[in-house]
Enzyme design. Structure first.
Site, short mmCIF file in Angstrom:
data_model
loop_
_atom_site.label_atom_id
_atom_site.label_comp_id
_atom_site.label_asym_id
_atom_site.label_seq_id
_atom_site.Cartn_x
_atom_site.Cartn_y
_atom_site.Cartn_z
N HIS A 352 0.85 -1.20 0.00
CA HIS A 352 0.00 0.00 0.00
C HIS A 352 0.89 1.25 0.00
O HIS A 352 1.78 1.40 0.84
CB HIS A 352 -0.94 0.01 1.21
CG HIS A 352 -1.97 1.09 1.09
ND1 HIS A 352 -3.20 0.89 0.47
CD2 HIS A 352 -1.94 2.40 1.43
CE1 HIS A 352 -3.88 2.02 0.46
NE2 HIS A 352 -3.14 2.95 1.05
N ALA A 353 0.64 2.15 -0.93
CA ALA A 353 1.52 3.30 -1.13
C ALA A 353 1.58 4.20 0.10
O ALA A 353 0.57 4.44 0.76
CB ALA A 353 1.03 4.11 -2.33
N HIS A 382 0.24 11.90 -5.59
CA HIS A 382 -0.33 11.93 -4.24
C HIS A 382 0.79 11.77 -3.20
O HIS A 382 0.89 12.55 -2.25
CB HIS A 382 -1.38 10.81 -4.10
CG HIS A 382 -1.94 10.66 -2.72
ND1 HIS A 382 -3.13 11.24 -2.33
CD2 HIS A 382 -1.46 10.01 -1.61
CE1 HIS A 382 -3.35 10.95 -1.06
NE2 HIS A 382 -2.35 10.21 -0.60
N GLU A 383 1.60 10.76 -3.38
CA GLU A 383 2.65 10.48 -2.40
C GLU A 383 3.69 11.61 -2.35
O GLU A 383 4.12 12.02 -1.28
CB GLU A 383 3.34 9.14 -2.69
CG GLU A 383 2.41 7.93 -2.61
CD GLU A 383 1.64 7.86 -1.30
OE1 GLU A 383 2.12 8.38 -0.28
OE2 GLU A 383 0.53 7.29 -1.31
N HIS A 386 2.80 14.45 -0.17
CA HIS A 386 3.15 14.28 1.25
C HIS A 386 4.61 14.69 1.49
O HIS A 386 4.92 15.41 2.43
CB HIS A 386 3.01 12.80 1.66
CG HIS A 386 1.60 12.30 1.80
ND1 HIS A 386 0.65 12.96 2.53
CD2 HIS A 386 0.99 11.19 1.32
CE1 HIS A 386 -0.49 12.27 2.50
NE2 HIS A 386 -0.31 11.19 1.77
N GLU A 410 -3.45 14.86 2.76
CA GLU A 410 -3.91 13.97 1.69
C GLU A 410 -4.29 14.72 0.42
O GLU A 410 -4.42 14.12 -0.65
CB GLU A 410 -5.10 13.14 2.18
CG GLU A 410 -4.81 12.26 3.38
CD GLU A 410 -3.67 11.28 3.15
OE1 GLU A 410 -3.39 10.96 1.98
OE2 GLU A 410 -3.04 10.88 4.14
N HIS A 510 -6.49 0.55 5.71
CA HIS A 510 -6.49 1.52 6.80
C HIS A 510 -7.12 1.00 8.09
O HIS A 510 -6.94 1.60 9.14
CB HIS A 510 -7.19 2.80 6.34
CG HIS A 510 -6.57 3.36 5.09
ND1 HIS A 510 -6.69 2.75 3.87
CD2 HIS A 510 -5.79 4.46 4.89
CE1 HIS A 510 -6.03 3.44 2.96
NE2 HIS A 510 -5.46 4.47 3.54
N TYR A 520 -9.44 11.42 3.94
CA TYR A 520 -9.55 11.32 2.49
C TYR A 520 -10.84 11.97 1.98
O TYR A 520 -10.89 12.49 0.87
CB TYR A 520 -9.47 9.86 2.03
CG TYR A 520 -8.19 9.19 2.46
CD1 TYR A 520 -6.96 9.56 1.92
CD2 TYR A 520 -8.19 8.21 3.44
CE1 TYR A 520 -5.78 8.95 2.33
CE2 TYR A 520 -7.01 7.59 3.85
CZ TYR A 520 -5.81 7.97 3.30
OH TYR A 520 -4.65 7.38 3.70
O1 X8Z Z 1 -4.24 5.33 1.16
C1 X8Z Z 1 -4.20 6.20 0.30
C2 X8Z Z 1 -2.86 6.71 -0.20
C3 X8Z Z 1 -1.82 6.71 0.85
S1 X8Z Z 1 -2.08 7.93 2.04
C4 X8Z Z 1 -2.39 5.84 -1.35
N1 X8Z Z 1 -5.35 6.64 -0.27
C5 X8Z Z 1 -6.66 6.14 0.13
C6 X8Z Z 1 -6.86 4.69 -0.27
O2 X8Z Z 1 -6.06 4.16 -1.05
O3 X8Z Z 1 -7.82 4.08 0.21
C7 X8Z Z 1 -5.45 7.68 -1.29
C8 X8Z Z 1 -6.90 7.85 -1.56
C9 X8Z Z 1 -7.66 7.01 -0.57
ZN ZN Z 2 -1.83 9.81 1.36
#
Ligand code: X8Z
Ligand code: ZN
Length: 615
Positions: A352-353, A382-383, A386, A410, A510, A520
């Site tokens: 997960h990024a 996105h990354e 940050h 975010e 998450h 988000y």
């Molecule tokens: O988790 C993330 C990022 C890392 S902060 C890739 N996002 C959420 C997800 O993937 O569920 C970005 C958008 C929503």
């Molecule tokens: Zn993020």
């Protein structure tokens, strides 16, 4: 997740970890002030010492966390859990000491820092050592279970989440989609008991810090009373819901045409496996199924990247060059040396990024198993958002090294990605011609499928978690309530009956990763406010959805001003500094998609919209 830098949590957002030096004076130990009365001076000294101590503890904890996330094994798990426990238990002590100053009259800056210290942990450990160690171990284990998770169709045919996400994006075979959808969710039942235990332990920790429970702690971080925050979200959701409903109606109708109305019933929520994403949280991957019937030119970024021979590193370099064009300094050499860009073949990692700032100086990194798609090109932006935020606030005092609120963190990279318009793609040579405005409905629909479809998902995850964290929803009802909320907010339903031991929230990063999710939702509203303001600074006077701020130093300066404030001001002040208004407001979203809303309403004129409300 705990770091002030969040390192430990890997996202950039989070919290302070803790510790500080000579124990600050407390009611019990103070010997200098008369009658043990704490003074404003004591508060200042406490903050100096505490920040100093935390600063020293953070780096090794972050390094252990990085080692674990990029190489999941028995030993890295142990070191991560050990250092993360040391850090969070010390921060919890300091947070309690910060609360000792609650009745002391101090200046606004001191009060803000004391409060930030109290709110800094996401999952605060109880003072009891055994319980604190157990909480750290659970956190580490759940993260590892998710990271290692895979679905095996047979003994020798297994798929990783990245692979299955690719299949979910591309396959149109409902049986296959269902197989992956269901297969991935089998990672979660073993997490459920540990997750429930974690809730109990962290609630005990939150209670010791003076909060009712972890839900209240999480809702306290928004520069307004915790009890008022949900209503602020509802208000914003109310602004965008008509647009979401129109999109939902159109998508359901088109999916009904494609899969048959017996599969996609036109008076029901949409089955969750047909929307092109493992969690049905973004729908851009089914654009081809729902696009307008007239032929429209919409750039296919995945194809353009392949045609122009982009590899993963070139994608990151291209994203970096966008930030450079705004006036941000290039990323440090160590970013390129230490980041993880590709899924290693020889070990397990958390794919997960995430973006990391290990030392609050210049040790910035991303960790991603990059796929060469347009979707992932956006995630790279996105990354990096940050990382540039982290660097912009690195000179703030430790407690202010964070974003104005977690939604801001975010939103930054996403804001930049909104500027990946056809005009920009042409500028960087990814496409040869810019489609004229008669094609815009196609592009707007594609963006809405990702950004508007996301909104109710961004909201419901913590609606569920808040209920879990307050104890309103017990483990036996975790899954049932999850799907009630999925249906209520998203109009999306489980495609098959879920078994009694299912724990579908656990199949979303998450939840086992303990990353609050409302950020988000906030980001998906704020990024349109930021984009609009930055386009004005850049002097782009055309339609907002065609604007790109690429190359604008004026926009870059304005953005950098807000980023450098870190968390030193309220988020309302930070927002005002960029947009001129302190209000979070979805008008910018509605303006951006106004032509699409009109088009959707025309498409939906004779359709049956909506789904039964189950609440
Ligand atoms: O988790 C993330 C990022 C890392 S902060 C890739 N996002 C959420 C997800 O993937 O569920 C970005 C958008 C929503
Ligand atoms: Zn993020």
């Amino acid at each position: 997740m705990k770091t002030i830098k969040l390192k430990v949590s890997m996202i950039a957002a989070a919290m302070v970890l803790g510790g500080c030096q000579p124990a600050p004076k407390t009611n019990n130990t103070d010997t200098t002030a008369p009658d043990n009365v704490l003074t404003a001076e004591d508060a200042k000294q406490f903050l100096v010492d505490a920040q100093h101590e935390i600063e020293k503890m953070q780096l090794p904890a972050a390094q252990a966390s990085w080692s674990y996330a990029t190489n999941i094994n028995y030993d890295t798990a142990a070191v991560d859990a050990y250092l993360s426990e040391k850090l969070s238990s010390r921060v919890a002590e300091l947070a309690k000491q910060a609360a000792d100053f609650n009745q002391v009259e101090v200046d606004a800056d001191t009060r803000r820092k004391l409060d930030l210290m109290r709110y800094s942990l996401t999952m605060p450990p109880p003072a009891d050592e055994k319980k604190s160690a157990r909480l750290a171990q659970i956190g580490s284990e759940l993260g590892g279970m998710y990271g290692k998770g895979k679905y095996c169709r047979s003994e020798d045919e297994c798929f990783s989440l990245s692979q299955m996400s690719g299949f979910m994006a591309e396959s149109r075979d409902p049986d296959l989609l269902l197989e992956y959808w269901k297969g991935w969710r089998d990672v979660a039942p073993p997490m459920k008991a540990m997750f429930a235990e974690q809730v109990e332990l962290a609630n005990e920790g939150a209670h010791e810090l003076g909060f009712e429970n972890v839900s209240e702690l999480w809702r306290s971080k928004y520069d307004m009373p915790a009890a008022e925050f949900p209503a602020a979200l509802d208000k914003t959701w109310g602004q965008v819901k008509p647009l979401y409903d129109a999109l939902h109606c159109h998508v359901r109708a088109k999916l009904g045409e494609y899969y048959g109305e017996d599969v996609v019933r036109q008076d029901q929520a949409i089955p969750a496996h047909l929307l092109g994403n493992m969690w049905a949280q973004t729908w851009g991957n089914i654009y081809e199924l729902v696009k307008p019937t007239q032929k429209l030119q919409v750039p296919d970024v995945t194809k353009a990247l392949a045609d122009k021979g982009y590899d993963e590193i070139k994608m990151v370099k291209q994203a970096e060059s966008f930030f450079s064009s705004l006036g941000f300094a290039p990323l440090p050499e160590t970013f390129w040396e230490r980041s993880l860009f590709l899924k290693p073949k020889d070990r397990e990692v958390v794919c997960h990024a995430s973006a990391w700032d290990l030392d609050d100086k210049d040790d910035l990194r991303i960790k991603m198993c990059i796929q060469k798609t347009g979707e992932e090109f956006n995630v790279i932006h996105h990354e990096l958002g940050h990382n540039y935020y982290q660097r912009a606030y690195k000179n703030q005092p430790l407690l202010y090294r964070g974003s104005a609120n977690d939604g801001f963190h975010e939103a930054i990279g996403d804001t930049i990605a909104l500027s990946i318009t056809p005009k920009y793609l042409k500028q960087i040579g990814l496409i040869d011609t810019i489609p004229d405005e008669s094609n815009d409905i196609g592009m707007l629909l594609k963006v809405a499928l990702d950004k508007i479809a996301f909104l109710p998902f961004g909201l419901m995850v913590d609606q569920w978690r808040w209920k879990v964290l307050t104890g309103e929803v017990k483990p036996e009802d975790y899954n049932k309530v999850w799907w009630q909320l999925r249906e209520h907010y998203q109009g999306v339903k489980a495609p098959i009956e879920r078994s009694a031991d299912a724990f579908d929230p656990g199949a979303k990063y998450h939840v086992p990763g303990n990353v609050p999710y409302t950020r988000y939702f906030l980001a998906h509203i704020l990024q349109f406010q930021f984009h609009k303001a930055l386009c004005e600074k850049a002097g782009d006077t055309g339609s907002i959805h065609r604007c790109s701020i690429y190359g604008s130093k004026e926009a870059g300066d304005a953005l950098n001003n807000m980023l450098s404030m870190g968390q030193s001001e309220t988020w309302q002040t930070a927002l005002q500094s960029l947009t001129g208004s302190p209000e979070m407001d979805a008008t910018a979203v509605l303006d951006y998609f106004a032509p699409l809303k009109q088009w959707l309403d025309e498409q939906n004129a004779n359709r049956n919209c909506g789904w039964p409300d189950n609440t």
